[in-house]
Design an enzyme around this catalytic site. Structure first.
Site, PDB file in Angstrom:
ATOM      1  N   GLU A   1      -7.905  -6.852   0.310  1.00 16.40           N
ATOM      2  CA  GLU A   1      -8.503  -6.113  -0.802  1.00 16.40           C
ATOM      3  C   GLU A   1      -9.195  -7.053  -1.791  1.00 16.40           C
ATOM      4  O   GLU A   1      -9.395  -6.698  -2.952  1.00 16.40           O
ATOM      5  CB  GLU A   1      -7.441  -5.271  -1.536  1.00 16.40           C
TER       6      GLU A   1
ATOM      7  N   HIS B   1      -2.084  -4.557  -6.863  1.00 21.19           N
ATOM      8  CA  HIS B   1      -2.127  -3.318  -6.086  1.00 21.19           C
ATOM      9  C   HIS B   1      -0.783  -3.129  -5.399  1.00 21.19           C
ATOM     10  O   HIS B   1      -0.218  -4.075  -4.847  1.00 21.19           O
ATOM     11  CB  HIS B   1      -3.247  -3.414  -5.034  1.00 21.19           C
TER      12      HIS B   1
ATOM     13  N   HIS C   1       2.104   0.179  -3.602  1.00 19.10           N
ATOM     14  CA  HIS C   1       2.258   1.533  -3.061  1.00 19.10           C
ATOM     15  C   HIS C   1       3.422   2.228  -3.766  1.00 19.10           C
ATOM     16  O   HIS C   1       4.423   2.566  -3.134  1.00 19.10           O
ATOM     17  CB  HIS C   1       2.489   1.463  -1.547  1.00 19.10           C
TER      18      HIS C   1
ATOM     19  N   GLU D   1       6.148   7.870 -24.254  1.00 16.77           N
ATOM     20  CA  GLU D   1       5.556   6.534 -24.276  1.00 16.77           C
ATOM     21  C   GLU D   1       4.200   6.446 -23.552  1.00 16.77           C
ATOM     22  O   GLU D   1       3.437   5.515 -23.796  1.00 16.77           O
ATOM     23  CB  GLU D   1       6.500   5.541 -23.584  1.00 16.77           C
TER      24      GLU D   1
HETATM   25  O1  2HA Z   1      -2.143  -4.582   3.128  1.00 15.64           O
HETATM   26  O2  2HA Z   1      -1.899  -2.646   0.610  1.00 15.64           O
HETATM   27  O3  2HA Z   1      -4.382  -1.768   0.731  1.00 15.64           O
HETATM   28  C1  2HA Z   1      -2.319  -4.550   1.820  1.00 15.64           C
HETATM   29  C2  2HA Z   1      -2.660  -3.220   1.328  1.00 15.64           C
HETATM   30  C3  2HA Z   1      -3.961  -2.657   1.680  1.00 15.64           C
HETATM   31 ZN    ZN Z   2      -2.478  -0.807  -0.172  1.00 12.17          ZN
END
Ligand code: 2HA
Ligand code: ZN
Length: 271
Positions: free
Chosen positions: A116, A139, A141, A169
């Site tokens: 990314e 980034h 998940h 908050e």
């Molecule tokens: O592999 O999260 O978006 C990494 C990720 C791809």
């Molecule tokens: Zn990802």
């Protein structure tokens, strides 16, 4: 020079990868981080004139030329960063007018920066234009935020309003709101482009059925943003099928924002 792993910025990055794994946000090779490192600070720990190899960039990163980034490796598992940082992390510098990145340290055995990287570099460019203290793009998940994208309208205003109303908050932590993108193919420049467009207005961009991009002046700030969004999403999922007896009204959110002197998205409230 004392070895890059002694640098406070590296210790903080390694610690953060472990924290994010333990929060369940970075399973397997999910997620990535890039941190702008001060050149003088990096030079205390390694010879920044030595380039081990270089990578062509698929975006024009001229605005980032000479900047040094600590980044996670493509395919790396956050869970393993602490045991083998030199394999899982790299220090890169943007060179040749923003056309390539030189590897100064890390990615041992031949690896490359996160898949990314385009989204990260494009986001760094727009966030630095907004905020000279900007340093971090991360980034992950985050489970509840991701789940919420199945059951909530994917609209910046609607999504932000719901999050703001889940926890007092929230409007204080992200008064500018959050951006939301529909499901898209990841790991390419198209998602990088639209993520950066959102990052012009927000420090958080949610990728439907995928995860969160967050930016900040420090790892703590970027992580804190994700923590607040994720907590609000968790509460939303807990209450969404219940009979709601009371919640925070738009007028109350407006009063809260005034009380804290927030520069917030007034147009996101029905006042
Ligand atoms: O592999 O999260 O978006 C990494 C990720 C791809
Ligand atoms: Zn990802």
């Amino acid at each position: 020079m004392g070895g890059i792993l002694k640098a406070p910025f590296m210790k903080e990055l390694i610690r953060t990868c472990g924290t994010m794994f333990r929060l369940g946000w970075n399973e397997r090779n999910g997620g990535n981080i890039s941190v702008i490192v001060d050149g003088k600070e990096a030079a205390k720990y390694l010879d920044t004139a030595v380039s081990l190899r270089s990578f062509d960039l698929d975006i024009d990163a001229a605005e980032l030329e000479h900047r040094i980034f600590a980044v996670t490796r493509t395919g790396s598992y956050f869970r393993n960063v602490k045991t083998d940082p030199e394999y899982n992390l790299g220090l890169i510098r943007i060179d040749r007018g923003g056309k390539s990145a030189s590897l100064l340290w890390g990615f041992s055995g031949g690896g490359a920066p996160t898949s990314e990287l385009s989204s990260h570099l494009r986001s760094h460019i727009v966030r630095l234009r907004q905020d000279k203290n900007h340093r971090v793009v991360t980034h992950c998940h985050a489970t509840n935020t991701l789940a919420m994208t199945f059951v909530h309208r994917l609209d910046d205003r609607d999504f932000t309003r719901t999050l703001w109303k889940m926890m007092t908050e929230c409007i204080i932590v992200f008064p500018e709101g959050v951006g939301v993108l529909p499901w898209m193919i990841c790991g390419n420049d198209e998602i990088g482009r639209v993520t950066a467009e959102k990052m012009e207005k927000y420090r958080v961009c949610i990728w439907a059925q995928h995860g969160i991009f967050a930016a900040g002046g420090s790892l703590d700030e970027a992580l804190g943003l994700i923590e607040a969004v994720e907590k609000a999403a968790h509460i939303y999922l807990k209450v969404m099928n219940s009979r709601i007896l009371q919640s925070i009204t738009d007028v109350e959110l407006g009063k809260l924002a005034e009380a804290f002197g927030l520069n917030y998205r007034r147009d996101f409230l029905d006042l």
